[in-house]
Write a protein that holds these residues in place. Structure first.
Motif, mmCIF file in Angstrom:
data_model
loop_
_atom_site.group_PDB
_atom_site.id
_atom_site.type_symbol
_atom_site.label_atom_id
_atom_site.label_comp_id
_atom_site.label_asym_id
_atom_site.label_seq_id
_atom_site.Cartn_x
_atom_site.Cartn_y
_atom_site.Cartn_z
ATOM 1 N N ILE A 8 0.899 -1.109 0.012
ATOM 2 C CA ILE A 8 0.014 -0.061 0.205
ATOM 3 C C ILE A 8 0.637 1.353 0.041
ATOM 4 C CG2 ILE A 8 -2.178 -1.008 1.187
ATOM 5 C CD1 ILE A 8 -1.210 0.234 3.740
ATOM 6 N N THR A 9 0.200 2.220 -0.519
ATOM 7 C CA THR A 9 1.096 3.679 -0.495
ATOM 8 C C THR A 9 0.127 4.731 -0.277
ATOM 9 O OG1 THR A 9 2.599 4.885 -1.717
ATOM 10 C CG2 THR A 9 0.640 3.939 -2.937
ATOM 11 N N THR A 15 5.319 6.856 -0.035
ATOM 12 C CA THR A 15 5.642 6.135 0.903
ATOM 13 C C THR A 15 5.166 4.558 0.709
ATOM 14 O OG1 THR A 15 5.955 7.678 2.311
ATOM 15 C CG2 THR A 15 5.806 5.477 3.237
ATOM 16 N N LEU A 16 6.078 3.356 0.762
ATOM 17 C CA LEU A 16 5.433 2.003 0.719
ATOM 18 C C LEU A 16 5.450 1.211 1.916
ATOM 19 C CD1 LEU A 16 7.430 1.153 -2.423
ATOM 20 C CD2 LEU A 16 5.328 1.873 -2.607
ATOM 21 N N ARG A 69 13.518 -6.343 1.903
ATOM 22 C CA ARG A 69 14.704 -6.204 1.669
ATOM 23 C C ARG A 69 15.189 -5.716 0.242
ATOM 24 N NH1 ARG A 69 14.997 -11.172 4.591
ATOM 25 N NH2 ARG A 69 15.226 -12.444 2.595
ATOM 26 N N TRP A 70 14.149 -5.704 -0.738
ATOM 27 C CA TRP A 70 14.480 -5.200 -2.045
ATOM 28 C C TRP A 70 14.836 -3.654 -2.096
ATOM 29 C CZ3 TRP A 70 11.324 -7.621 -6.385
ATOM 30 C CH2 TRP A 70 11.357 -8.879 -6.362
ATOM 31 N N LYS A 75 10.780 -2.529 -6.115
ATOM 32 C CA LYS A 75 9.486 -2.583 -5.549
ATOM 33 C C LYS A 75 8.622 -1.658 -6.459
ATOM 34 C CE LYS A 75 11.136 -2.891 -1.000
ATOM 35 N NZ LYS A 75 11.175 -2.007 0.406
ATOM 36 N N ILE A 76 8.994 -0.541 -6.796
ATOM 37 C CA ILE A 76 8.368 0.323 -7.890
ATOM 38 C C ILE A 76 8.060 -0.554 -9.191
ATOM 39 C CG2 ILE A 76 8.427 2.440 -9.055
ATOM 40 C CD1 ILE A 76 9.390 3.612 -6.599
#
Length: 85
Positions: A8-9, A15-16, A69-70, A75-76
């Motif tokens: 979620i953002t 922010t993730l 950890r990515w 992630k984006i």
């Protein structure tokens, strides 16, 4: 028991927050309503941008820990690949 990893953002490229749950509908509702205090509430993360379903909660938890950890860029890329809007 099945599990689900979700991201979620608060806004596009904002922010993730990466979470795991066994009940995605209830959990997203909790985020939208701001019921649960913590990181997501503090930063206004309430828009689900992607999720992955897993056969059991243990696998979902492992995937969540891995994603945390990515690098942010990775992630984006996942988010925009699954949900370009």
């Amino acid at each position: 028991m099945a599990g689900c990893v979700y991201i979620i953002t608060n806004q596009k490229r904002g922010t993730l927050y990466i979470g795991v749950t066994s009940n995605i509908e209830r959990r997203i509702w909790e985020h939208r309503e701001g019921i649960t205090p913590g990181f997501a509430s503090k930063y206004g993360c309430n828009r689900m941008v992607c999720h992955e379903e897993h056969d059991n909660i243990g696998t979902a938890i492992q995937r969540q820990k891995s994603l945390k950890r990515w690098y942010r860029k990775w992630k984006i890329e996942i988010i925009e690949g699954l949900n370009p809007d």
